[in-house]
Design an enzyme around this catalytic site. Structure first.
Site, short mmCIF file in Angstrom:
data_model
loop_
_atom_site.label_atom_id
_atom_site.label_comp_id
_atom_site.label_asym_id
_atom_site.label_seq_id
_atom_site.Cartn_x
_atom_site.Cartn_y
_atom_site.Cartn_z
N SER A 78 0.79 -1.23 0.00
CA SER A 78 0.00 0.00 0.00
C SER A 78 0.82 1.28 0.00
O SER A 78 0.24 2.38 -0.05
CB SER A 78 -0.97 0.00 1.19
N TYR A 181 -10.32 2.07 6.32
CA TYR A 181 -9.37 1.78 5.26
C TYR A 181 -10.00 0.83 4.24
O TYR A 181 -10.50 -0.23 4.59
CB TYR A 181 -8.12 1.14 5.87
N ASN A 183 -9.20 -0.67 0.21
CA ASN A 183 -8.43 -0.72 -1.03
C ASN A 183 -9.26 -0.33 -2.24
O ASN A 183 -8.72 0.13 -3.25
CB ASN A 183 -7.84 -2.12 -1.22
#
Length: 375
Positions: A78, A181, A183
């Site tokens: 990340s 969070y 992705n």
């Protein structure tokens, strides 16, 4: 200091040179010992391969432990998000998009269904993880077991396929009301870069960041599932006390613009220093990147900006971004002025909470020791 006589000035300069010459190797020795000690500790805790690099002023220190090579390749995970955020912010500086544009403005009809609505989510919310979108990686069979990994490690994933996984789920919260969070946010950010520029997100990363900074070992592999040599072997442990499995082979399209880049410690350290020294973004966009919100689902006081984290420590705090892919973890930190940086590549992902906590504590201690050491 003003010199009274030339002879005294020469003598003073000579003494200063001798003292500085003695102090520099001593400082370098302390730096090397500090880094190597941390690498050895992490190896003893259970990390099979450790690469570490730090820079403070003009001094660069390197360390390795276990099967890790010197300055070998690794998947940065990340940390890729910070690269993508820089590209988006550069496009904002060029007035080619605005952070308050909606997702639907650039990707009409992509974020929809089950309460998801791209008309209510902004580019800024994607970059800051305040969109509320479900994290697609929570729903991928290839990441939840060794059997799943073996079955899916070579699979190709399109960006739209990954977003579609997230769209099967309701939002975690209404856009802009909390932080979590995901992705999915950065897959969408990469898709927006492509819609705005007409080029792939990875080519924009190369054109705008990798090339100008001469990051010769940083790239997006596409469907290439192997790492260049040299590299350490990545190991994932799926259950506490269970076996560690080799997960080095992985098709990076599963992470793409959310975590697909490959790099080396030296390249990644150069990127972080360039970013914090203002060499990648104008002041206005740097200020936007550094506007943070509490990372509410993390417990260490970390705040999240636009593709970047701020963590407090004993000398005021630092900027960073972690990175995880099966079998690998990347940790880093850069001082607010960009004069000090540390990068760690750890090629084991333990399943035990106790082991993971020990790794985090030792990593945090090293970061603080590097960034807070006296000049």
């Amino acid at each position: 200091m003003r010199k009274r006589h030339m002879q005294w000035g020469v003598a003073t300069a000579l003494v200063a040179t001798l003292v500085a010459g003695a102090a520099a190797p001593a400082a370098a020795a302390r730096g090397n010992h500090r880094l190597q000690s941390a690498a050895d500790d992490l190896h003893r805790i259970g990390i099979t391969g450790v690469q570490a690099l730090s820079r403070a002023g003009g001094d660069t220190d390197r360390a390795r432990a276990g099967d890790a090579p010197a300055d070998g390749y690794f998947r940065m995970g990340s940390n890729t998000k910070t690269f993508v955020a820089v590209v988006v912010l550069q496009l904002a500086a060029e007035h080619r998009l605005a952070l308050d544009d909606t997702v639907d403005r650039w990707l009409p009809g992509v974020v929809t269904g089950n309460g998801n609505d791209g008309r209510r989510i902004t580019v800024r919310q994607l970059l800051q993880h305040t969109s509320g979108l479900y994290n697609y990686t929570n729903d991928l069979a290839g990441l939840d077991s060794y059997e799943g990994y073996l079955a899916h490690r070579l699979d190709h994933y399109g960006q739209a396929d990954l977003v579609a996984v997230a769209m099967k789920h309701e939002p975690v919260f209404a856009p802009g009301t909390s932080w979590d969070y995901s992705n999915t946010n950065y897959i969408l950010a990469g898709m927006i870069v492509e819609r705005v520029t007409g080029r792939t997100w990875s080519s924009e990363v190369h054109r705008r960041i990798v090339g100008p900074l001469n990051l010769r070992h940083t790239f997006y592999p596409g469907d290439r599932a192997t790492l260049p040599s040299p590299h350490a072997t990545a190991y994932q442990q799926w259950t506490p006390g269970g076996p560690r499995h080799d997960t080095t082979v992985l098709n990076p399209t599963v992470a793409a613009s959310a975590g697909g880049l490959v790099t080396t410690p030296a390249d990644l350290a150069r990127f972080w220093q360039a970013l914090q020294q203002g060499r990648l973004l104008p002041p206005r966009q740097m200020a936007e990147m550094h506007r943070t919100v509490p990372a509410e689902t993390w417990q260490d006081g970390t705040r999240y900006g636009l593709g970047i984290e701020f963590t407090p420590n004993r000398c005021g705090g630092y900027w960073s971004h972690g990175g995880d892919v099966p079998g690998s973890h990347t940790a880093n930190a850069v001082s607010r002025t960009g004069t000090r940086v540390v990068v760690l590549s750890l090629t084991t992902q333990p399943a035990s909470d106790e082991t993971a906590q020990a790794v985090q504590q030792r990593t945090t201690r090293l970061i603080d020791d590097v960034l807070c050491a006296p000049n």
